[in-house]
Motif scaffolding. Structure first.
Motif, mmCIF file in Angstrom:
data_model
loop_
_atom_site.group_PDB
_atom_site.id
_atom_site.type_symbol
_atom_site.label_atom_id
_atom_site.label_comp_id
_atom_site.label_asym_id
_atom_site.label_seq_id
_atom_site.Cartn_x
_atom_site.Cartn_y
_atom_site.Cartn_z
ATOM 1 N N GLY A 1 0.812 -1.215 0.000
ATOM 2 C CA GLY A 1 0.000 0.000 0.000
ATOM 3 C C GLY A 1 0.842 1.259 0.000
ATOM 4 N N GLN A 2 1.884 1.294 0.823
ATOM 5 C CA GLN A 2 2.751 2.467 0.874
ATOM 6 C C GLN A 2 3.493 2.677 -0.445
ATOM 7 O OE1 GLN A 2 1.690 4.468 3.510
ATOM 8 N NE2 GLN A 2 3.860 4.902 3.758
ATOM 9 N N VAL A 3 3.969 1.588 -1.048
ATOM 10 C CA VAL A 3 4.668 1.716 -2.326
ATOM 11 C C VAL A 3 3.727 2.256 -3.404
ATOM 12 C CG1 VAL A 3 5.786 0.391 -4.165
ATOM 13 C CG2 VAL A 3 6.397 -0.018 -1.790
ATOM 14 N N THR A 4 2.488 1.769 -3.422
ATOM 15 C CA THR A 4 1.520 2.248 -4.416
ATOM 16 C C THR A 4 1.218 3.727 -4.224
ATOM 17 O OG1 THR A 4 0.533 0.038 -4.464
ATOM 18 C CG2 THR A 4 -0.752 1.857 -5.390
ATOM 19 N N VAL A 5 0.980 4.135 -2.986
ATOM 20 C CA VAL A 5 0.694 5.550 -2.714
ATOM 21 C C VAL A 5 1.891 6.419 -3.073
ATOM 22 C CG1 VAL A 5 0.207 7.205 -0.872
ATOM 23 C CG2 VAL A 5 -1.020 5.036 -0.945
ATOM 24 N N ALA A 6 3.100 5.956 -2.767
ATOM 25 C CA ALA A 6 4.296 6.734 -3.076
ATOM 26 C C ALA A 6 4.468 6.914 -4.585
ATOM 27 C CB ALA A 6 5.525 6.060 -2.471
ATOM 28 N N LEU A 7 4.240 5.847 -5.354
ATOM 29 C CA LEU A 7 4.363 5.955 -6.807
ATOM 30 C C LEU A 7 3.340 6.927 -7.385
ATOM 31 C CD1 LEU A 7 5.019 2.234 -7.806
ATOM 32 C CD2 LEU A 7 6.658 4.114 -7.781
ATOM 33 N N VAL A 8 2.106 6.848 -6.906
ATOM 34 C CA VAL A 8 1.058 7.737 -7.412
ATOM 35 C C VAL A 8 1.388 9.189 -7.085
ATOM 36 C CG1 VAL A 8 -1.365 8.369 -7.207
ATOM 37 C CG2 VAL A 8 -0.713 5.964 -7.361
ATOM 38 N N GLU A 9 1.792 9.455 -5.855
ATOM 39 C CA GLU A 9 2.053 10.838 -5.466
ATOM 40 C C GLU A 9 3.313 11.384 -6.135
ATOM 41 O OE1 GLU A 9 1.717 12.091 -1.553
ATOM 42 O OE2 GLU A 9 -0.210 11.119 -1.201
ATOM 43 N N GLY A 10 4.351 10.550 -6.282
ATOM 44 C CA GLY A 10 5.530 11.010 -7.004
ATOM 45 C C GLY A 10 5.207 11.373 -8.436
ATOM 46 N N THR A 11 4.367 10.562 -9.083
ATOM 47 C CA THR A 11 3.954 10.871 -10.451
ATOM 48 C C THR A 11 3.174 12.175 -10.518
ATOM 49 O OG1 THR A 11 3.857 8.494 -10.929
ATOM 50 C CG2 THR A 11 2.721 9.975 -12.442
ATOM 51 N N LEU A 12 2.263 12.385 -9.571
ATOM 52 C CA LEU A 12 1.480 13.625 -9.558
ATOM 53 C C LEU A 12 2.368 14.848 -9.339
ATOM 54 C CD1 LEU A 12 -1.670 12.500 -7.516
ATOM 55 C CD2 LEU A 12 -1.478 12.871 -9.978
ATOM 56 N N VAL A 13 3.336 14.746 -8.446
ATOM 57 C CA VAL A 13 4.240 15.883 -8.214
ATOM 58 C C VAL A 13 5.050 16.190 -9.470
ATOM 59 C CG1 VAL A 13 6.267 16.626 -6.908
ATOM 60 C CG2 VAL A 13 4.350 15.566 -5.728
#
Length: 378
Positions: free
Chosen positions: A194-206
């Motif tokens: 879950g943390q890896v998925t959230v991190a990838l999504v937020e890094g992409t958005l930034v």
């Protein structure tokens, strides 16, 4: 004595344990998709190769696209460092000029000067430590290459390892220990993915936000933000620092727009991403999480920040299990060990016929028939 010998052996071979640890982590992460394919009729070695091929193709494609872009941005950053240095020096001179015009007592001014000098020394030491850490990571590339090979053999024989481990468990506590293992796996694996998925999504958005605002080093900042996002609570603040620094090079208006976008991304995480992908898997109080982060960061640096929260969740599961076992033992629910019985030699009765008394001689006869068929004289 045996425990001391085991610890000594582990210390002696610690240099070669790292690829096995990496392989164990890779096995833990890839086992669910491999098991899914195996249950669908695919042979386990072929399922492992399919997963390796899928992940290898994805990572290879990303590297082919990302590495040249990262190198270009690193080259641009290296060329822009002299300009950043001049701007920082000018800002420092302006701050020193403003600071010197502030009427302060001499004792307070001396204390502030010492504090600023100490911060400067710490900052330089932090930079040197970061560079040394990057250099020390180069020898680890060999371990990273060996780890997938070891993980392949681990994944192939994982069921055999599991069955052997289950046989080692005490029979009277086997079901409880297996339930504990399932609970630990659910908490830790769910949290990590879950943390890896959230991190990838937020890094992409930034990264997309920085590209939309026309900011430089969008890829580097997005990568750093995604890694920092793995740290609960403090990760977004740490990841926002280089993003804000890149926006400062453009204009104050860019900083305001970037901060507004980061706030929206954090709201998206709090309301959608975190509840869906992470949820309440850890069930840890925020104070416990912050304490674990502070302790992990204090003693083990970045690795402590990344691993402290899963370890705290693991300790919570183990503590609850121990309390449940104690409660059941008090209530007499848990099975108790039977007292060990000593072997008693048992005699087997071969002839169960009860001997009959000897027949009395009939009157007028001088011979009798004995029980065993042997005749005798009177």
């Amino acid at each position: 004595m045996a425990a001391a010998a085991l610890v000594t052996a582990l210390v002696l071979v610690r240099a070669v344990l790292l690829p096995f640890l990496l392989a164990a982590v890779l096995t833990y992460l890839l086992n669910p998709p491999v098991t899914y394919l195996a249950h669908r009729g695919v042979a386990r070695p072929w399922a492992i190769l399919l997963i390796y091929g899928a992940f290898g193709g994805l990572i290879g494609g990303l590297l082919v696209w990302l590495v040249p872009a990262l190198l270009r941005e690193l080259d641009s950053l290296a060329q822009a460092i002299p300009g950043f240095t001049r701007a920082l020096q000018e800002l420092t001179r302006n701050l020193q000029a403003d600071y010197s015009r502030i009427p302060l007592p001499e004792s307070l001014r001396a204390a502030l000067d010492d504090t600023l000098q100490g911060l400067e020394v710490r900052f330089i030491g932090l930079l040197n430590t970061g560079i040394e850490s990057l250099v020390n990571l180069l020898p680890l590339l060999l371990h990273v290459v060996i780890a997938p090979v070891l993980a392949f053999y681990m994944l192939c024989d994982l069921e055999r390892f599991r069955e052997g481990f289950i046989r080692l468990l005490p029979k009277e506590y086997r079901s409880q220990l297996l339930a504990l293992g399932r609970e630990i796996n659910e908490v830790v694996y769910g949290y990590i993915m879950g943390q890896v998925t959230v991190a990838l999504v937020e890094g992409t958005l930034v990264g997309l936000v920085m590209l939309a605002l026309g900011l430089e080093f969008a890829l580097l900042v997005a990568f750093f933000y995604a890694v920092a996002e793995l740290i609960p609570y403090f990760g977004p603040i740490i990841g926002a620092i280089p993003a804000v620094a890149a926006a400062l090079l453009v204009s104050p208006a860019a900083v305001v727009k970037l901060l507004a976008a980061l706030l929206l991304i954090q709201q998206l995480e709090a309301s959608v991403l975190a509840p869906y992908f992470v949820g309440g898997r850890l069930r840890l109080h925020p104070l416990v999480v912050i304490f674990a982060l502070l302790v992990g960061g204090r003693f083990y640096g970045v690795a402590g920040l990344l691993l402290s929260v899963p370890l705290a969740a693991l300790l919570r599961v183990l503590g609850r299990f121990a309390l449940r076992m104690l409660d059941r033992e008090r209530e007499g629910i848990l099975p108790t060990r039977r007292p060990r019985l000593t072997k008693v030699r048992s005699w087997r009765i071969v002839n169960t016929k009860i001997p009959q008394p000897l027949a009395r001689p009939e009157p007028g006869r001088g011979r009798i028939a004995c029980q065993n068929g042997v005749e005798g004289n009177e």
